[in-house]
Design a protein around this motif. Structure first.
Motif, mmCIF file in Angstrom:
data_model
loop_
_atom_site.group_PDB
_atom_site.id
_atom_site.type_symbol
_atom_site.label_atom_id
_atom_site.label_comp_id
_atom_site.label_asym_id
_atom_site.label_seq_id
_atom_site.Cartn_x
_atom_site.Cartn_y
_atom_site.Cartn_z
ATOM 1 N N SER A 21 6.341 4.381 -10.897
ATOM 2 C CA SER A 21 7.202 4.606 -9.731
ATOM 3 C C SER A 21 6.902 3.581 -8.648
ATOM 4 O O SER A 21 6.001 2.751 -8.780
ATOM 5 C CB SER A 21 6.951 6.015 -9.175
ATOM 6 N N TYR A 23 5.443 4.167 -5.961
ATOM 7 C CA TYR A 23 4.075 4.394 -5.493
ATOM 8 C C TYR A 23 3.054 3.610 -6.321
ATOM 9 O O TYR A 23 2.094 3.065 -5.785
ATOM 10 C CB TYR A 23 3.733 5.884 -5.520
ATOM 11 N N HIS A 24 3.253 3.575 -7.633
ATOM 12 C CA HIS A 24 2.364 2.805 -8.501
ATOM 13 C C HIS A 24 2.436 1.317 -8.141
ATOM 14 O O HIS A 24 1.414 0.639 -8.070
ATOM 15 C CB HIS A 24 2.768 2.981 -9.974
ATOM 16 N N MET A 57 -0.917 5.054 1.702
ATOM 17 C CA MET A 57 -0.612 6.283 0.972
ATOM 18 C C MET A 57 -1.758 7.264 1.148
ATOM 19 O O MET A 57 -2.847 6.880 1.566
ATOM 20 C CB MET A 57 -0.339 6.006 -0.504
ATOM 21 N N LYS A 60 -4.033 12.123 -2.383
ATOM 22 C CA LYS A 60 -3.455 12.760 -3.571
ATOM 23 C C LYS A 60 -2.576 11.769 -4.354
ATOM 24 O O LYS A 60 -2.679 11.674 -5.581
ATOM 25 C CB LYS A 60 -2.652 13.992 -3.165
ATOM 26 N N THR A 61 -1.738 11.043 -3.647
ATOM 27 C CA THR A 61 -0.867 10.053 -4.295
ATOM 28 C C THR A 61 -1.706 8.941 -4.909
ATOM 29 O O THR A 61 -1.455 8.508 -6.040
ATOM 30 C CB THR A 61 0.131 9.468 -3.285
ATOM 31 N N TYR A 62 -2.723 8.489 -4.170
ATOM 32 C CA TYR A 62 -3.629 7.451 -4.680
ATOM 33 C C TYR A 62 -4.287 7.906 -5.981
ATOM 34 O O TYR A 62 -4.295 7.175 -6.969
ATOM 35 C CB TYR A 62 -4.698 7.127 -3.633
ATOM 36 N N ASN A 63 -4.857 9.115 -5.983
ATOM 37 C CA ASN A 63 -5.546 9.606 -7.176
ATOM 38 C C ASN A 63 -4.617 9.680 -8.381
ATOM 39 O O ASN A 63 -4.992 9.284 -9.489
ATOM 40 C CB ASN A 63 -6.171 10.980 -6.910
ATOM 41 N N LYS A 64 -3.395 10.167 -8.159
ATOM 42 C CA LYS A 64 -2.438 10.261 -9.266
ATOM 43 C C LYS A 64 -2.056 8.887 -9.779
ATOM 44 O O LYS A 64 -2.090 8.619 -10.978
ATOM 45 C CB LYS A 64 -1.183 11.021 -8.842
ATOM 46 N N CYS A 65 -1.700 7.990 -8.866
ATOM 47 C CA CYS A 65 -1.243 6.661 -9.274
ATOM 48 C C CYS A 65 -2.363 5.843 -9.906
ATOM 49 O O CYS A 65 -2.146 5.151 -10.904
ATOM 50 C CB CYS A 65 -0.640 5.918 -8.089
#
Length: 94
Positions: A21, A23-24, A57, A60-65
Motif C-alpha cells: 500500500s 503506507y509501505h 506514521m 501501529k502502522t510502522y509495525n504492520k508495514c
C-alpha cells in the motif's frame, strides 16, 4: 541519483504486488532517505522513533508495514537488545 535508482528498483519489484500500500511505499522511501544520509551502508542502524518521524506514521502502522516488507523479502530486520544502540535494517537485492 542513487535514491532514484533504489526507488525505481523497489517500484519495479512491487508493480504486481497487491499487498503493498501507500503506507509501505512511504516507509520504504523514509528508509531509503535514511540510508542515503548514512552513505548507502547496508545495513543501516536506525531507531524506531527516527523512522516514525521520517515516515510520518504511527507505531501501529510502522509495525504492520515493516513486518510486511520483511515477510515479503524486501528488507531484513535485526532488532537490538540494547535501547542505546539502534536496530539493523538490511536492504535485500531487488
Amino acid at each position: 541519483m542513487k535514491e532514484y535508482e533504489e526507488l525505481s528498483s523497489f517500484y519495479e519489484a512491487i508493480a504486481d504486488n497487491t499487498q503493498i500500500s501507500a503506507y509501505h511505499i512511504c516507509l520504504y522511501i523514509a528508509l531509503v532517505r535514511l540510508r542515503s544520509r548514512n552513505g548507502w551502508q547496508n545495513p543501516i542502524i536506525v531507531f524506531r522513533s527516527g523512522v516514525l518521524q521520517e515516515a510520518r506514521m504511527g507505531r501501529k502502522t510502522y509495525n504492520k508495514c515493516m513486518g510486511d516488507l520483511i515477510r515479503l523479502g524486501y528488507l531484513k530486520y535485526e532488532p537490538s537488545n540494547n535501547p542505546l544502540s539502534g536496530s539493523s535494517i538490511y536492504f535485500n537485492k531487488l
